[in-house]
Design an enzyme around this catalytic site. Structure first.
Site, short mmCIF file in Angstrom:
data_model
loop_
_atom_site.label_atom_id
_atom_site.label_comp_id
_atom_site.label_asym_id
_atom_site.label_seq_id
_atom_site.Cartn_x
_atom_site.Cartn_y
_atom_site.Cartn_z
N THR A 284 0.84 -1.21 0.00
CA THR A 284 0.00 0.00 0.00
C THR A 284 0.86 1.25 0.00
OG1 THR A 284 -1.80 -1.02 1.20
CG2 THR A 284 -1.57 1.34 1.49
N THR B 222 -4.81 1.94 -1.96
CA THR B 222 -4.58 0.50 -1.79
C THR B 222 -5.69 -0.33 -2.44
OG1 THR B 222 -4.11 -1.21 -0.13
CG2 THR B 222 -5.88 0.31 0.39
N ARG C 146 -15.10 -5.60 2.48
CA ARG C 146 -14.18 -5.22 3.57
C ARG C 146 -13.44 -3.92 3.21
NH1 ARG C 146 -8.42 -4.16 4.01
NH2 ARG C 146 -7.78 -4.72 6.09
N THR D 246 0.79 1.46 6.79
CA THR D 246 0.60 0.30 5.92
C THR D 246 0.55 -0.92 6.82
OG1 THR D 246 1.46 -0.91 4.01
CG2 THR D 246 3.09 0.04 5.49
N GLY D 247 -0.02 -2.00 6.31
CA GLY D 247 -0.08 -3.22 7.10
C GLY D 247 -1.51 -3.62 7.42
C1 SD4 Z 1 -5.43 -2.57 4.42
N1 SD4 Z 1 -3.54 -1.32 5.20
O1 SD4 Z 1 -6.30 -2.58 3.58
C2 SD4 Z 1 -4.08 -1.97 4.04
C3 SD4 Z 1 -3.21 -3.05 3.49
C4 SD4 Z 1 -1.79 -2.67 3.28
O2 SD4 Z 1 0.14 -2.96 2.14
O3 SD4 Z 1 -1.24 -1.77 3.85
N2 SD4 Z 1 -1.13 -3.33 2.40
O4 SD4 Z 1 -5.56 -3.05 5.53
#
Ligand code: SD4
Length: 333
Positions: free
Chosen positions: A192, A210, A220, A243-244
């Site tokens: 992301t 993202t 979701r 991110t994450g």
């Molecule tokens: C999410 N934070 O949709 C995003 C995913 C992400 O690198 O960061 N991917 O939860």
């Protein structure tokens, strides 16, 4: 994988706390508090910082800043580079789909005046960061989702596109053989783009875009398009983006937390570390099962980054140099 190729041994030092509090009219009950943030007195240096190894995106944003573009234009243009890149499987075209094979994108943007625009769960539009900006600038609303957001996009002249590439379709078909939903830390699910910029006027803006977690349930939405979670900007103080694992970032409103910690005097680095520790504490035993990475910048142009697991990295364009750095991390053993 390009995100994993970062420059070893690189590190950025962060400077000490700069904020002081000043109280005037000490006797009076109605004493006014000045901003806790020390005004910037040195010449402003433009700066771009983004999650992961995205040198083309930061270079684009930097180019905009050099042309005296605003931080807002810079982050939008920078994010568009990754949205168009079909090799980035977590953003825009070529992103990995939900478990039903649909790519649904989330994005948000914030400007120097604290304005915010976001779109969530949008199919068929590559440049959702620009759509988020349209929501911010052209509507009386701040968030639009799904079909309504798409209708708005077409009315604004966006093109309808199929975002599912052959590679993403193949990956989804392979995933369907087992249909096990278990995000793989730092490999499958994390690219992301969160981007923060300071322009030549010293103004800060940010953007985050993202396709969300791969093979998520239909409908979701994660942290990325949610104000205060995936992104927060306060032009008086600084900005943060994440991110994450979105669910964990949402539960702690992590980007807002980082900005508020900076407002109270913490450096961007210390603020990111404290926010990650908060996420870890709240998650209890679960924290080893997911990744969260945070990056932040303050009004003075200092930066910070921290994550749970090793291998989160970020790209900084400043002083004519475009460099990818490994982030410091929580789990050291
Ligand atoms: C999410 N934070 O949709 C995003 C995913 C992400 O690198 O960061 N991917 O939860």
């Amino acid at each position: 994988m390009k995100r994993r190729k970062f420059i070893q041994n690189a590190s950025l030092s962060t400077l000490a706390v700069m904020a002081t509090s000043t109280v005037i009219g000490c006797e009076s009950k109605t004493k006014e508090k000045e901003s806790l943030v020390t005004p910037v007195t040195h010449p402003v240096q433009p700066l771009v910082i983004a999650t992961w190894n995205v040198p083309r995106a930061t270079a684009k944003a930097w180019e905009v800043l050099q042309d005296r573009g605003s931080a807002l234009d810079a982050v939008e243009q920078g994010c568009r580079v990754e949205e168009a890149d079909v090799n980035n499987s977590s953003v825009g075209k070529g992103g990995l789909p939900d478990r039903d094979g649909r790519i649904t994108l989330d994005a948000c943007i914030m400007d120097k005046d604290g304005n915010y625009g976001a779109v969530m769960c949008v199919q068929h539009i590559t440049h959702v960061i620009s759509l988020a900006r349209k929501v911010m600038e052209e509507t009386p609303h701040v968030i639009m989702v799904g079909e309504g957001a798409e209708q708005f996009a077409y009315a604004q002249g966006f093109k309808k596109e199929n975002l599912l590439t052959e590679a993403s379709k193949r990956a989804w078909e392979k995933w369907k053989e087992q249909s096990v939903y278990q995000p793989i830390i730092n490999i499958e699910n994390h690219d992301t783009i969160g981007m923060l910029a300071i322009d030549k006027h010293g103004d800060i803006s940010g953007a985050c875009t993202t396709s969300g977690l791969a093979y998520k349930m239909a409908g979701r939405v994660g942290d990325s398009p949610v104000i205060g979670s995936g992104l927060f900007i306060d032009n008086e103080v600084g900005g943060c983006t994440a991110t994450g694992m979105g669910e964990e970032v949402l539960k702690t409103v992590a980007s807002f937390l980082v900005v508020e910690l900076m407002r109270q005097g913490k450096s961007p680095q210390d603020a990111c570390e404290e926010a990650i520790k908060r996420i870890v504490e709240k998650a209890g035993d679960r924290y080893t099962a997911f990744q969260v990475g945070l990056i932040a910048v303050n009004k003075q142009g200092e930066i910070g980054a921290y994550c749970i697991h090793k291998w989160f990295n970020y790209t900084v364009y400043a002083d004519e140099k475009n460099i990818n750095y490994p982030s410091d991390f929580y789990i050291k053993t």
